[in-house]
Design an enzyme around this catalytic site. Structure first.
Site, mmCIF file in Angstrom:
data_model
loop_
_atom_site.group_PDB
_atom_site.id
_atom_site.type_symbol
_atom_site.label_atom_id
_atom_site.label_comp_id
_atom_site.label_asym_id
_atom_site.label_seq_id
_atom_site.Cartn_x
_atom_site.Cartn_y
_atom_site.Cartn_z
ATOM 1 N N ASN A 1 15.034 -25.702 -33.538
ATOM 2 C CA ASN A 1 14.622 -26.724 -34.391
ATOM 3 C C ASN A 1 14.909 -28.213 -33.794
ATOM 4 O O ASN A 1 16.332 -28.577 -33.954
ATOM 5 C CB ASN A 1 15.130 -26.569 -35.611
ATOM 6 C CG ASN A 1 15.027 -27.778 -37.026
ATOM 7 O OD1 ASN A 1 14.292 -28.624 -36.396
ATOM 8 N ND2 ASN A 1 15.551 -27.742 -38.091
ATOM 9 N N GLU B 1 20.933 -21.075 -44.345
ATOM 10 C CA GLU B 1 21.511 -22.129 -43.701
ATOM 11 C C GLU B 1 22.349 -22.859 -44.788
ATOM 12 O O GLU B 1 21.891 -23.685 -45.769
ATOM 13 C CB GLU B 1 20.570 -23.193 -43.525
ATOM 14 C CG GLU B 1 19.602 -22.728 -42.114
ATOM 15 C CD GLU B 1 19.174 -23.888 -41.420
ATOM 16 O OE1 GLU B 1 19.458 -23.608 -40.090
ATOM 17 O OE2 GLU B 1 18.772 -25.054 -41.756
HETATM 18 P P1 PGA Z 1 22.464 -27.278 -36.276
HETATM 19 O O1 PGA Z 1 21.211 -27.303 -37.227
HETATM 20 O O2 PGA Z 1 22.433 -25.931 -35.319
HETATM 21 O O3 PGA Z 1 22.789 -28.511 -35.635
HETATM 22 O O4 PGA Z 1 23.629 -27.000 -37.272
HETATM 23 C C1 PGA Z 1 20.638 -26.110 -37.658
HETATM 24 C C2 PGA Z 1 19.544 -26.475 -38.616
HETATM 25 O O5 PGA Z 1 19.601 -27.550 -39.162
HETATM 26 O O6 PGA Z 1 18.421 -25.786 -38.611
#
Ligand code: PGA
Length: 251
Positions: free
Chosen positions: A10, A168
């Site tokens: 992402n 998440e």
């Molecule tokens: P991060 O983001 O790996 O930078 O913690 C994950 C996400 O928001 O999908």
């Protein structure tokens, strides 16, 4: 042995199209021999989708978007529809990310988007997760049950369709500190139960639960070693071809 794994990048709003194209080329080059059982998906910003698609051509890395509007076409200034991203060659779409929910996205909107994505043959990657306060108040499971249940309202899956749900925890996103494996394992069990209650046992094979939130090459195995977690949604570490490749290798 576990079935397929998902490692999904992402890129958020972090890159201009030329940088996105270069990063896509680098990731493609470093992963030409990646395990065939691992599904690799890159979700660039809307403006980079066309260039990234070109950069990835000839590889088995799939393309996704980070959001999409549920109306197909019409007078919706500034919107990008799921129909349009499908037309550009996306196969996946992230829906209900906490950064979108923070901009006012409701459970009802996420649900409409899930239904529309499925209608267009896109695989939804639905993000669910509790905030720090919700967790502190002991409401983590309630939040997960509610978000999954609302997102899956009226969903009817065709035999080949899949749904990815990313757990998440909002408070660890971008923090550099992931939750512990056993924490994610519990959340995955709650998510699976809510999906089962919504869609019934026969649809369980269509579900993949993945983890997202400060995933790195060092901690990825802690999650993918778990029976109920089959991959990761990666933000920060997906912006570096080498770091992202380490995650893929160690998954
Ligand atoms: P991060 O983001 O790996 O930078 O913690 C994950 C996400 O928001 O999908």
């Amino acid at each position: 042995m576990k079935s397929e794994k998902f490692i999904i990048a992402n890129w958020k709003m972090q890159l201009d199209p030329t940088k996105a194209e270069k990063l896509a080329r680098d990731i493609k080059r470093l992963n030409s021999r990646a395990d065939k059982n691992t599904k690799l998906v890159i979700c660039p910003g809307f403006l980079s989708i066309v260039l990234v698609k070109k950069a990835l051509s000839g590889s088995r890395i799939a393309l996704g978007a980070q959001d999409g509007f549920y109306e197909d076409y019409g007078p919706f200034t500034g919107m990008v529809s799921l129909a349009q991203i499908k037309g550009l060659g996306c196969q996946y779409v992230i829906l209900g990310h906490s950064e979108r929910r923070a901009q006012g996205e409701t459970d009802q909107m996420v649900n409409k988007k899930v239904l529309t994505a499925l209608r267009h043959g896109l695989t939804p990657i639905v993000c669910v997760g509790e905030t720090f306060d919700e967790r502190k108040e002991g409401n983590r499971d309630l939040v997960l049950v509610h978000q999954v249940y609302e997102a899956m309202r009226n969903v009817k899956l065709k035999p080949s369709q899949k749904i990815v749900i990313a757990y998440e925890p909002v408070w660890v996103i971008g923090s550099g500190q992931a939750v512990e494996g056993k924490d994610a394992e519990h959340a995955a069990a709650v998510i699976r139960q809510s999906f089962l209650d919504s869609l019934g046992k026969k649809n369980m094979p269509a579900l993949s639960v993945i983890y997202g939130g400060s995933v790195s090459g060092e901690n990825i195995a802690e999650f993918t070693d778990l029976d109920d977690i089959t991959g990761a949604l990666v933000g920060g570490a997906s912006l570096d071809a080498k770091k992202f490749t380490d995650i893929i290798k160690n998954a």
